[in-house]
Design an enzyme around this catalytic site. Structure first.
Site, mmCIF file in Angstrom:
data_model
loop_
_atom_site.group_PDB
_atom_site.id
_atom_site.type_symbol
_atom_site.label_atom_id
_atom_site.label_comp_id
_atom_site.label_asym_id
_atom_site.label_seq_id
_atom_site.Cartn_x
_atom_site.Cartn_y
_atom_site.Cartn_z
ATOM 1 N N CYS A 149 -23.745 104.230 43.238
ATOM 2 C CA CYS A 149 -24.981 104.179 42.847
ATOM 3 C C CYS A 149 -26.059 105.341 43.156
ATOM 4 C CB CYS A 149 -25.387 102.916 43.967
ATOM 5 S SG CYS A 149 -26.980 102.341 43.332
ATOM 6 N N GLU A 174 -21.011 98.239 42.138
ATOM 7 C CA GLU A 174 -21.088 98.349 43.606
ATOM 8 C C GLU A 174 -21.152 97.062 44.389
ATOM 9 O OE1 GLU A 174 -25.228 99.715 44.649
ATOM 10 O OE2 GLU A 174 -24.334 100.744 46.710
ATOM 11 N N LYS A 198 -19.097 105.816 49.899
ATOM 12 C CA LYS A 198 -20.334 106.187 49.604
ATOM 13 C C LYS A 198 -21.004 107.259 50.378
ATOM 14 C CE LYS A 198 -24.903 104.177 47.849
ATOM 15 N NZ LYS A 198 -25.822 103.041 47.589
ATOM 16 N N ASN A 219 -26.153 98.885 42.420
ATOM 17 C CA ASN A 219 -26.986 97.956 42.356
ATOM 18 C C ASN A 219 -28.440 98.549 42.423
ATOM 19 O OD1 ASN A 219 -25.667 95.009 44.078
ATOM 20 N ND2 ASN A 219 -24.275 96.736 43.090
ATOM 21 N N ASN A 268 -19.412 101.520 52.323
ATOM 22 C CA ASN A 268 -19.833 101.002 51.133
ATOM 23 C C ASN A 268 -18.770 101.657 50.500
ATOM 24 O OD1 ASN A 268 -21.010 100.464 48.655
ATOM 25 N ND2 ASN A 268 -22.946 100.629 49.121
ATOM 26 N N GLU A 325 -29.081 100.189 53.860
ATOM 27 C CA GLU A 325 -27.695 100.866 53.752
ATOM 28 C C GLU A 325 -27.562 101.605 54.891
ATOM 29 O OE1 GLU A 325 -27.938 101.411 49.054
ATOM 30 O OE2 GLU A 325 -25.833 101.806 50.023
#
Ligand code: ING
Length: 317
Positions: free
Chosen positions: A171, A47, A127, A196, A110, A146
């Site tokens: 993730c 990621e 994401k 991550n 993302n 995020e």
């Protein structure tokens, strides 16, 4: 009959704030060269592979934030990776921060892309499960913003690639059973997941020493319960002072780990994956057509949480 995909993990060690995009792309190119020498058809990168994990900081300067985002993919810095993939005939999956301008509006995702052996983007994913928080929370040792910096995606897709059905997640997605099931219902045979993951989870520090266990548990469950291969790839090590787990691994539809990394730096590990091996799970234990009972599953999409309806309104008046 077997449909083999030789899939490689392209684990990255830390990418620090001062690391140039070119220096990171050079590392990615070293990894795909090594994967090709090992006979890989496909390499999976983490990621946000091109930059440091910037959601760890509260940043108000939009130009700083946009400096970590890519509008064009491939762009000038990443074109050499696409060219090398085509030269080596190895596809790749790459996570990065995407800046897209849609109807004049800036949207930040993302993102993960799936690139075939000719360097052509054949799939893109935004994401869905953005963890962390939206506002600055100074009590934390580091932020996880995020929810502030990205717009959530709204679908899990499965693409025809590498001779099979290939899906992507990113993730935090790997911790949610719905991620795999939605792709399982599209016949997914291999799910590619970059991550991550800090060792320390500020809201629940007592979980820190279970980080690697929860990482593997989540992906093993997803693989077994949907009869799919799962490839999990870390950006690992201490990045800007924050320790990230490694734990990169390749998991068979049985739930067994068939390959894993052993360092927290740039590292390749590879597995010879027979996509037809999925069938003994998809046809028997997890034969959805025969065994699933969707009429009993209504709450899964009707409710967001125990007390909220899917639209976020209170469930219990
Ligand atoms: N990172 C973490 C992840 O889901 C996290 C956030 C860590 C959530 C530990 C819960 C526990 O792996 C990202 N980038 O989603």
């Amino acid at each position: 009959m077997a449909r083999y995909v030789n899939v490689a993990i392209g684990q990255l060690g830390p990418v620090n704030k001062e690391d140039s995009r070119a220096a990171v792309v050079a590392r990615l190119m070293n990894l795909i060269r090594e994967a090709q020498q090992l006979g890989a058809d496909l390499i999976v990168y983490p990621e946000l592979a091109l930059t440091t994990f910037f959601p760890r900081w509260y940043i108000e300067d939009e130009s700083q934030l946009d400096s970590w985002r890519k509008a064009a993919m491939p762009g000038a810095e990443t074109q050499p990776l696409f060219d090398l993939a085509r030269e080596l005939q190895v596809g790749f999956c790459l996570g990065y921060a995407e800046l897209s301008i849609e109807q004049g509006e800036k949207r930040r995702f993302n993102t993960s892309i799936l690139v075939d052996k000719n360097g052509v983007i054949v799939g893109k994913y935004h994401k869905v499960h953005l963890p962390g928080h939206r506002e600055h929370e100074p009590w934390r040792a580091f932020q996880h913003l995020e929810k502030r910096y990205f717009t959530p995606g709204t679908e899990f897709s499965v693409f025809n690639a590498f001779g099979g059905r290939v899906g992507m997640a990113i993730c935090n997605d790997r911790r949610w059973c719905e991620t795999y099931r939605v792709m399982g219902l599209q016949g997914v045979e291999m799910v590619l997941i970059g991550y991550n993951t800090p060792v320390h989870n500020a809201p629940a520090p007592e979980h820190d020493d279970l980080s690697l266990f929860h990482n593997q548990l989540s992906m093993q469950a997803g693989a077994y319960q949907n009869g799919t291969w799962v490839v999990g790839v870390a950006k690992a090590g201490t990045e800007e002072g924050v320790e990230h787990i490694g734990g990169s691994c390749i998991i068979a539809p049985s739930g067994e780990v068939v390959a894993s990394c052993v360092t927290k730096g740039d590292e390749v590990a590879i597995a010879h994956c027979d996509l037809d091996f999925c069938q003994i799970y998809k046809r028997a234990t997890f034969n959805f057509d025969v065994h699933r009972q969707p009429n009993a599953y209504g709450p899964i999409t009707a409710f967001k949480g125990e007390a909220l309806l899917a639209d976020g309104s209170p469930r219990h008046q």
